[in-house]
Motif scaffolding. Structure first.
Motif, PDB file in Angstrom:
ATOM      1  N   ALA A 304       0.833  -1.204   0.000  1.00  9.16           N
ATOM      2  CA  ALA A 304       0.000   0.000   0.000  1.00  9.16           C
ATOM      3  C   ALA A 304       0.867   1.253   0.000  1.00  9.16           C
ATOM      4  N   ASN A 305       0.377   2.288  -0.673  1.00 14.74           N
ATOM      5  CA  ASN A 305       0.951   3.623  -0.547  1.00 14.74           C
ATOM      6  C   ASN A 305      -0.198   4.621  -0.663  1.00 14.74           C
ATOM      7  N   LEU A 332      -4.761   5.260   4.679  1.00 13.22           N
ATOM      8  CA  LEU A 332      -3.994   6.302   3.986  1.00 13.22           C
ATOM      9  C   LEU A 332      -3.361   7.256   4.986  1.00 13.22           C
ATOM     10  N   LEU A 333      -4.135   7.665   5.999  1.00 12.03           N
ATOM     11  CA  LEU A 333      -3.604   8.585   7.011  1.00 12.03           C
ATOM     12  C   LEU A 333      -2.452   7.944   7.776  1.00 12.03           C
ATOM     13  N   GLU A 334      -2.557   6.648   8.035  1.00 16.37           N
ATOM     14  CA  GLU A 334      -1.477   5.948   8.729  1.00 16.37           C
ATOM     15  C   GLU A 334      -0.217   5.895   7.864  1.00 16.37           C
ATOM     16  N   SER A 335      -0.403   5.654   6.564  1.00 23.08           N
ATOM     17  CA  SER A 335       0.759   5.572   5.669  1.00 23.08           C
ATOM     18  C   SER A 335       1.426   6.926   5.483  1.00 23.08           C
ATOM     19  N   ALA A 336       0.674   8.013   5.732  1.00 22.99           N
ATOM     20  CA  ALA A 336       1.247   9.353   5.581  1.00 22.99           C
ATOM     21  C   ALA A 336       2.381   9.598   6.564  1.00 22.99           C
ATOM     22  N   ALA A 339       5.459   8.655   4.753  1.00 17.58           N
ATOM     23  CA  ALA A 339       5.569   9.110   3.364  1.00 17.58           C
ATOM     24  C   ALA A 339       6.581  10.234   3.237  1.00 17.58           C
ATOM     25  N   ASN A 340       7.204  10.346   2.053  1.00 14.73           N
ATOM     26  CA  ASN A 340       8.130  11.450   1.816  1.00 14.73           C
ATOM     27  C   ASN A 340       7.359  12.690   1.371  1.00 14.73           C
ATOM     28  N   ASP A 341       8.069  13.803   1.240  1.00 19.31           N
ATOM     29  CA  ASP A 341       7.407  15.071   0.903  1.00 19.31           C
ATOM     30  C   ASP A 341       6.689  15.003  -0.440  1.00 19.31           C
ATOM     31  N   GLU A 342       7.313  14.342  -1.414  1.00 19.60           N
ATOM     32  CA  GLU A 342       6.699  14.259  -2.744  1.00 19.60           C
ATOM     33  C   GLU A 342       5.373  13.522  -2.698  1.00 19.60           C
ATOM     34  N   GLU A 343       5.332  12.429  -1.942  1.00 20.31           N
ATOM     35  CA  GLU A 343       4.093  11.657  -1.835  1.00 20.31           C
ATOM     36  C   GLU A 343       3.035  12.439  -1.070  1.00 20.31           C
ATOM     37  N   LEU A 344       3.443  13.144  -0.032  1.00 24.42           N
ATOM     38  CA  LEU A 344       2.489  13.949   0.732  1.00 24.42           C
ATOM     39  C   LEU A 344       1.889  15.044  -0.140  1.00 24.42           C
ATOM     40  N   GLN A 345       2.734  15.695  -0.938  1.00 24.32           N
ATOM     41  CA  GLN A 345       2.255  16.778  -1.792  1.00 24.32           C
ATOM     42  C   GLN A 345       1.316  16.259  -2.879  1.00 24.32           C
ATOM     43  N   GLY A 346       1.679  15.106  -3.483  1.00 26.53           N
ATOM     44  CA  GLY A 346       0.940  14.642  -4.644  1.00 26.53           C
ATOM     45  C   GLY A 346      -0.258  13.771  -4.368  1.00 26.53           C
ATOM     46  N   HIS A 347      -0.338  13.163  -3.167  1.00 25.98           N
ATOM     47  CA  HIS A 347      -1.384  12.170  -2.946  1.00 25.98           C
ATOM     48  C   HIS A 347      -2.104  12.336  -1.609  1.00 25.98           C
ATOM     49  N   SER A 348      -2.328  13.579  -1.241  1.00 33.25           N
ATOM     50  CA  SER A 348      -3.074  13.839  -0.007  1.00 33.25           C
ATOM     51  C   SER A 348      -4.335  14.647  -0.283  1.00 33.25           C
ATOM     52  N   SER A 349      -4.197  15.762  -0.992  1.00 32.03           N
ATOM     53  CA  SER A 349      -5.347  16.644  -1.188  1.00 32.03           C
ATOM     54  C   SER A 349      -6.376  16.077  -2.163  1.00 32.03           C
ATOM     55  N   VAL A 350      -5.926  15.514  -3.285  1.00 31.69           N
ATOM     56  CA  VAL A 350      -6.882  15.005  -4.275  1.00 31.69           C
ATOM     57  C   VAL A 350      -7.708  13.845  -3.720  1.00 31.69           C
ATOM     58  N   PRO A 351      -7.086  12.828  -3.081  1.00 31.53           N
ATOM     59  CA  PRO A 351      -7.920  11.773  -2.494  1.00 31.53           C
ATOM     60  C   PRO A 351      -8.919  12.299  -1.483  1.00 31.53           C
ATOM     61  N   CYS A 352      -8.510  13.313  -0.711  1.00 29.43           N
ATOM     62  CA  CYS A 352      -9.414  13.890   0.276  1.00 29.43           C
ATOM     63  C   CYS A 352     -10.591  14.589  -0.401  1.00 29.43           C
ATOM     64  N   GLU A 353     -10.302  15.439  -1.379  1.00 31.24           N
ATOM     65  CA  GLU A 353     -11.364  16.137  -2.104  1.00 31.24           C
ATOM     66  C   GLU A 353     -12.315  15.148  -2.787  1.00 31.24           C
ATOM     67  N   ALA A 354     -11.732  14.135  -3.428  1.00 35.52           N
ATOM     68  CA  ALA A 354     -12.547  13.173  -4.162  1.00 35.52           C
ATOM     69  C   ALA A 354     -13.486  12.415  -3.224  1.00 35.52           C
ATOM     70  N   LEU A 355     -12.948  11.960  -2.113  1.00 35.38           N
ATOM     71  CA  LEU A 355     -13.765  11.181  -1.181  1.00 35.38           C
ATOM     72  C   LEU A 355     -14.837  12.050  -0.530  1.00 35.38           C
ATOM     73  N   VAL A 356     -14.486  13.273  -0.170  1.00 39.72           N
ATOM     74  CA  VAL A 356     -15.473  14.185   0.426  1.00 39.72           C
ATOM     75  C   VAL A 356     -16.580  14.490  -0.577  1.00 39.72           C
ATOM     76  N   ASP A 357     -16.213  14.716  -1.840  1.00 38.83           N
ATOM     77  CA  ASP A 357     -17.213  14.964  -2.879  1.00 38.83           C
ATOM     78  C   ASP A 357     -18.153  13.776  -3.015  1.00 38.83           C
ATOM     79  N   CYS A 358     -17.576  12.576  -3.021  1.00 41.92           N
ATOM     80  CA  CYS A 358     -18.369  11.350  -3.161  1.00 41.92           C
ATOM     81  C   CYS A 358     -19.352  11.189  -1.998  1.00 41.92           C
ATOM     82  N   LEU A 359     -18.842  11.325  -0.779  1.00 37.47           N
ATOM     83  CA  LEU A 359     -19.678  11.129   0.407  1.00 37.47           C
ATOM     84  C   LEU A 359     -20.739  12.213   0.532  1.00 37.47           C
ATOM     85  N   SER A 360     -20.372  13.441   0.259  1.00 41.30           N
ATOM     86  CA  SER A 360     -21.326  14.554   0.374  1.00 41.30           C
ATOM     87  C   SER A 360     -22.454  14.406  -0.640  1.00 41.30           C
TER      88      SER A 360
END
Length: 654
Positions: A304-305, A332-336, A339-360
């Motif tokens: 997992a990443n 995902l939060l546990e894997s953060a 995670a290195n800076d590049e992974e934090l920058q590239g794979h934190s905000s979009v998954p959050c926005e997408a999931l919040v949009d889906c649930l809302s």
């Protein structure tokens, strides 16, 4: 040699399969001729391949098909000549070629055969070039004297004479060995494949040059020869994605692209990028159930990443498995933490926005609130630029409206706005101020900053501050900001680094779609007519949408234009077929109505069900909304899409 002349014309039009057949017909002859010049089979194969590649590129210049053999011979000689004139390569007699097959010869027998073969090759190499050439061609693959003559562009009787002379110079007891040696050194089946690979490489060059249509055509022809070629499939996916899907909105190509990806995966030559692009393709189709299964298998096999977990959490939410989606989000939060800076920058905000949009969108408000809270607790203190601009809208989306202003101010203070900031940070600061500062003050400061930053290329199609007001649901302010920015940019166009795209700015200056989405059809129509008065002809489509929402007849002007188009015109894809369907239904032409409706419902939209929901409620259908076929078509659409309520967020690039 079989009849090849009928293959020339198709090959001249780019038919790689036809050219592949030509390569197989002439490969032995080309290599045999090159050997007669270079006296080394390795270099002879190189020269022949280069000649075939040029032949493919220049074949359209050949006027007469029957001239191909002689023309190819000249190309082979050209590349032989380049080798002899260039860096002198070590030449080795044919002995360096593949050994003659034998059934376990003894060391003494092998030594004797090699010695005899050496003597044969020395004898061949001692012949004059014109005799060495006909011997090589005649014996390498059993070509007839007429075929050799056609290739050399000499009469068959000349070939016969040269063969007779050569045979006289070679001892008769060597002739069987001559034929066997040359046959064993003929290129194998892999030669044609390697030549086709070089031609396919040309498609990759075309893609790099933006010639996507030509690349697609060449690759499709090449895949007729090798349907499962991983490299060709990957390049075809690139050509289809950027040339078809993104440039022409041919979203129906996504299933084909996913099939290509499956073939690549089955070949065992897939890397991490192929796995990621396949997952994104499934998510964009959308094929969410399959995507969930694939990403879960991907994680089970490779670990997992944040990227994989983010896609999986969103896909699980899209199929209605909200419990699993939250559990995967927690992973995902546990894997953060590691995670290195590049992974934090590239794979934190979009998954959050997408999931919040889906649930809302699915009215899973409490779950969406938990996701936002946990994201803030995990990422809020990390000062990630990718999150700064979206925190207020995330809190606003999950109905934490009172906290949006506080979050925006906190993020703005963390940026420490100052003159030395780069443009992206300045824009983020303005977007954050929109949530807590006075509108007039923000707009004044914004226009002053735009005045000093007209060279930025973002102005071609974007107005970030206007978009932020859209997130707030403040569409009036959105329009005012966009219009003021547009007027400023157009006031002195010579100072802009790029020309703002009129069509791209229309929806920002005149946010008709936003009003329609809110159900404010009166304001939507007023603003749409303002846009039309401004010269935006495309704004008539908004009036068409308003007619659908009101259940009113489609505008006569629109129907007249649609009547002029052919049934397969791409212009009918987005909305056109639906207008044909609803008006046919109102006129009692059920066959046309349901046929057009079925086609309209197969069009790709984002969000996937947004238009279907509006069409299903369209009062223009009257009692037909209770018709079994009407219900079946919409039921099939929902079944195909699944329980997705929000937008699609992941798209492949290949």
């Amino acid at each position: 040699m079989s009849e090849w002349r009928h293959l020339i014309r198709p090959a001249q039009t780019g038919n790689v399969a036809a050219f592949g057949a030509i390569v197989r017909e002439f490969q032995d002859m080309a290599v045999g001729y090159a050997f007669s010049v270079l006296r080394d089979f390795g270099h002879a194969e190189d020269a022949a391949q280069e000649a075939f590649v040029q032949a493919y590129r220049d074949l359209s210049l050949l006027r007469e098909p029957q001239a191909f053999p002689a023309w190819l011979r000249k190309l082979v000689f050209k590349y032989c000549d380049r080798q002899t004139r260039g860096k002198r390569v070590r030449t080795v007699p044919l002995l360096a070629g593949p050994d003659i097959a034998s059934e376990e010869p003894s060391p003494l027998q092998a030594a004797e055969r090699n010695e005899l073969r050496q003597r044969v090759l020395e004898a061949i190499n001692s012949l004059p070039e014109h005799e060495r050439t006909v011997v090589s061609l005649f014996y390498i693959n059993g070509y007839s004297q007429a075929e050799v003559g056609e290739f050399l562009d000499v009469p068959a009787k000349t070939v016969k004479s040269r063969l007779h002379s050569a045979r006289g110079k070679l001892r008769e007891r060597m002739m069987d060995m001559v034929e066997e040696t040359l046959k064993k050194s003929a290129p194998d089946d892999g030669f044609a494949k390697e030549t086709i690979q070089k031609i396919v490489a040309r498609a990759k060059e075309l893609i790099g040059q933006g010639e996507l249509k030509e690349a697609e055509r060449i690759l499709r022809e090449g895949l007729k020869e090798e349907p499962d070629h991983p490299g060709a499939l990957r390049e075809l996916n690139r050509a289809l994605m950027w040339g078809g899907v993104y440039n022409e909105a041919r979203w129906e190509l996504l299933p084909e692209i996913s099939e290509h990806a499956r073939t690549i995966l089955a070949s065992g030559e897939a890397d991490e990028s192929v796995l990621q692009e396949f997952a994104r393709t499934l998510l964009a189709i959308p094929a969410m159930t399959e995507a969930c299964e694939f990403i879960a298998e991907w994680i089970a096999k490779y670990g997992a990443n944040m990227a994989r977990l983010g896609m999986l959490a969103w896909a699980q939410g899209c199929v209605g498995d909200y419990t699993s989606a939250e559990e995967t989000w927690s992973q995902l939060l546990e894997s953060a933490a590691s995670a290195n800076d590049e992974e934090l920058q590239g794979h934190s905000s979009v998954p959050c926005e997408a999931l919040v949009d889906c649930l809302s969108a699915a009215d899973q408000v409490e779950a969406a609130q938990r996701v936002v809270r946990s994201a803030w607790e995990t990422f809020g203190s990390l000062q990630l630029p990718s999150f700064h601009a979206i925190w207020p809208s995330l809190f606003h989306r999950v109905r934490f409206g009172d906290e949006s202003e506080r979050i925006a101010r906190t993020c703005w203070q963390a940026l420490r706005p100052e003159s030395g900031m780069d443009s992206a940070t300045h824009i983020t600061a303005f977007c954050l101020r929109a949530w807590f500062d006075d509108e007039a003050t923000v707009l004044s400061d914004w226009l002053e900053w735009v005045r000093h930053n007209r060279a930025s290329k973002i102005w071609r199609d974007r107005c970030p501050l206007a978009r932020e007001y859209r997130k707030m649901g403040n569409y009036d302010t959105m329009g005012r900001v966009a219009r003021a920015t547009w007027d400023l940019l157009k006031s002195a166009p010579e100072t802009n680094s790029v020309e703002p795209d009129y069509e791209c700015w229309i929806g920002r200056r005149f946010p008709v779609s936003c009003y329609i989405g809110d159900g404010d059809l009166e304001t939507a129509e007023r603003v749409a007519r303002e846009a039309i008065a401004d010269g935006a002809e495309s704004s008539w489509s908004w009036l068409n949408d308003i007619a659908i929402h009101r259940g009113m007849p489609s505008p006569p002007e629109l129907m007249a234009e649609l009547a002029k188009k052919s049934p397969d015109d791409p212009a009918l894809e987005y909305g056109g077929r639906y207008h044909i369907a609803r008006e046919a239904g109102a006129a009692g032409d059920l066959e046309t109505a349901f046929s057009a409706l079925e086609q309209a419902l197969r069009t790709w939209y984002n969000p996937p069900l947004a238009h279907a929901k509006v069409w299903e409620k369209d009062a223009r259908w009257g009692d037909l909304r209770e018709h079994p076929e009407f219900k079946r078509l919409f039921s099939e659409k929902r079944r195909r899409i699944g329980p997705i309520k929000g937008s699609l967020w992941y798209f492949p690039g290949w």
